[in-house]
Motif scaffolding. Structure first.
Motif, short mmCIF file in Angstrom:
data_model
loop_
_atom_site.label_atom_id
_atom_site.label_comp_id
_atom_site.label_asym_id
_atom_site.label_seq_id
_atom_site.Cartn_x
_atom_site.Cartn_y
_atom_site.Cartn_z
N LEU A 176 0.87 -1.18 0.00
CA LEU A 176 0.00 0.00 0.00
C LEU A 176 0.90 1.23 0.00
O LEU A 176 1.78 1.37 0.86
CB LEU A 176 -0.89 0.03 1.25
N THR A 207 -2.67 1.87 -4.38
CA THR A 207 -2.29 3.23 -4.00
C THR A 207 -3.52 3.98 -3.49
O THR A 207 -4.66 3.57 -3.72
CB THR A 207 -1.70 4.00 -5.18
N TYR A 208 -3.24 5.08 -2.80
CA TYR A 208 -4.34 5.94 -2.35
C TYR A 208 -3.92 7.39 -2.56
O TYR A 208 -2.73 7.71 -2.63
CB TYR A 208 -4.67 5.70 -0.87
N VAL A 215 -8.76 4.23 3.33
CA VAL A 215 -8.04 3.25 2.51
C VAL A 215 -8.67 1.86 2.67
O VAL A 215 -8.05 0.85 2.37
CB VAL A 215 -6.54 3.21 2.87
N GLN A 218 -8.75 -0.38 -0.43
CA GLN A 218 -7.40 -0.84 -0.80
C GLN A 218 -6.98 -2.02 0.08
O GLN A 218 -6.38 -2.99 -0.42
CB GLN A 218 -6.39 0.30 -0.67
N ILE A 219 -7.27 -1.96 1.36
CA ILE A 219 -6.90 -3.05 2.27
C ILE A 219 -7.66 -4.32 1.90
O ILE A 219 -7.09 -5.42 1.89
CB ILE A 219 -7.15 -2.67 3.74
N LEU A 222 -6.02 -5.77 -1.19
CA LEU A 222 -4.72 -6.39 -0.91
C LEU A 222 -4.89 -7.71 -0.15
O LEU A 222 -4.16 -8.68 -0.42
CB LEU A 222 -3.84 -5.42 -0.11
N SER A 232 3.37 -1.02 4.31
CA SER A 232 2.59 0.21 4.37
C SER A 232 3.50 1.41 4.16
O SER A 232 4.22 1.81 5.08
CB SER A 232 1.88 0.33 5.73
N SER A 234 2.82 4.71 3.80
CA SER A 234 1.77 5.71 3.91
C SER A 234 2.15 6.75 4.95
O SER A 234 3.18 6.65 5.60
CB SER A 234 0.45 5.04 4.28
N THR A 242 -5.42 1.94 8.19
CA THR A 242 -4.92 0.61 7.83
C THR A 242 -4.98 -0.33 9.02
O THR A 242 -5.45 -1.47 8.93
CB THR A 242 -3.48 0.70 7.29
#
Length: 400
Positions: A176, A207-208, A215, A218-219, A222, A232, A234, A242
């Motif tokens: 991420l 990506t964010y 996010v 996205q998690i 993944l 991470s 980020s 996250t």
């Protein structure tokens, strides 16, 4: 005749001595003052890092109370840019053109600094000790007036990659990352260190954007990849989200987190420290929450400073240690300038630091620089979080 020659020699000697002692100033410096400028995210998605600017301001207040730098007081102008590059541009132009600062110091974030670095290099304004580890800040040929204090991101990512290769060579890695130079630098460093194995070991990337509200998606994406390692790359807000989403989904990968987001006070505690147990990161500063330092003279000096100048601050937040250490180095650089407070000399002193051990650096971590190498921090300590504090994870790793 001898008397005339003697008098002439004395006059010349006096003139030469006066010239040698002559003070030199650029905008932002005088007999009484040194003006330092900065933008910092006191609001917006990076607002947790605003604590850094507040502690730096407190350090400069302390220095002024102790007599200043070679008799000159620091005037520190720190403006809110809300972690928004357009606001950074506006703020920096104001600092350079209206406030007439001698230098820019300690500005946070890759994207905000990227928005202004061409401008400040064109203006030949020192742009020093940035709170960002983007690789572009170690580029004296292209950006000679810009230097970071923070370890560079690709090198940090390589430390994590080496640890994975040593401990989990068959890992399936999900990444991420923030969709900007910050995230790309980390990702590039990871792939470089993994080499050919990157193609098989990295099974998912997401990506964010800084403006994304969460996010979470996205998690979920993944996790669905089947990865057993999460990287991470980020910043703080996304890191908190996250940790919460990992807990909510029951996904328990080996979790590596960039040290800029692996903050006990600003990230782990808001998310719930139990959700961060086992996170692997890296360190170069003494952790104020680690009891092994509580009788250390440097820690006690830091603690006394914080209690006097930041009495309402959370002492568990490592950002205060970073700010204290960075501000100390900035003061040391200015002291070394003596009465030559030109921008050129400020840069010269910043790029010729010889193996300095700052008090709150971990033992063995030295600060050094050279005209062809702007990286100040050249080694990192891998660490893991036990729910209360960081524990060492092997030996120091040089960052090459």
């Amino acid at each position: 005749m001898k008397a005339i020659l003697a008098a002439l020699a004395a006059t010349l000697a006096l003139a030469c001595g006066t010239a040698a002692a002559q003070k030199k100033y650029d905008p932002g410096a005088s007999d009484t003052e040194i003006v330092i400028g900065q933008t910092m995210p006191y609001s917006g998605p990076g607002s947790s890092y605003g604590e850094v600017g507040k502690t730096e301001a407190a350090y400069f207040r302390m220095v002024n109370e102790q007599g200043g730098i070679n008799g000159r007081k620091i005037r520190f102008v720190s403006l809110d840019d809300a972690y928004s590059p357009p606001k950074t541009v506006e703020g920096v132009r104001k600092l350079v053109e209206q406030e007439q600062v001698l230098l820019l110091y300690g500005m946070f974030g890759t994207a905000p600094n990227t928005a202004v670095h061409r401008y400040v290099n064109a203006k030949k304004v020192p742009h020093l000790l940035l709170l960002t580890g983007a690789s572009k800040w170690n580029d004296p040929a292209k950006n000679p007036w810009t230097m970071s204090f923070y370890p560079d991101y690709p090198s940090e990512a390589k430390v994590y990659a080496r640890h994975i290769l040593d401990t989990k060579p068959n890992a399936k890695i999900a990444v991420l990352s923030q969709n900007d130079d910050y995230g790309r630098d980390f990702l590039n460093g990871l792939k470089q260190a993994l080499g050919e194995k990157a193609k098989t070991m990295i099974v998912a990337e997401a990506t964010y954007e800084l403006t994304d509200p969460t996010v979470d998606s996205q998690i979920v994406q993944l996790k669905a990849s089947g990865a057993d390692v999460l990287m991470s790359f980020s910043t703080a807000k996304a890191a908190v989200q996250t940790l919460r989403k990992l807990h909510d989904t029951g996904w328990k990968p080996t979790h590596y987190m960039a040290q800029g987001a692996a903050l006990i006070g600003a990230v782990f505690n808001p998310a719930g420290p139990e959700k961060a147990v086992g996170i692997i990161s890296s360190a170069y500063l003494k952790d104020p929450g680690d009891t092994q330092w509580h009788n250390d003279p440097a820690y006690l000096d830091w603690l006394a400073f914080m209690k006097k100048y930041r009495p309402d601050a959370d002492l568990r937040v490592g950002s205060h240690v970073y700010a204290y250490t960075s501000a100390r180095l900035m003061v040391d650089i200015l002291r070394a300038c003596g009465d030559d407070l030109t921008r050129e000399n400020v840069l010269r002193q910043a790029t010729s630091i010889k193996a300095v051990q700052l008090p709150m650096l971990l033992p063995g971590v030295m600060v050094s620089s050279a005209p062809d190498d702007y990286r100040l921090i050249k080694s990192l300590q891998p660490v893991t979080f036990d729910g209360k504090r960081w524990e060492k994870l092997g030996d120091f790793v040089p960052i090459l």
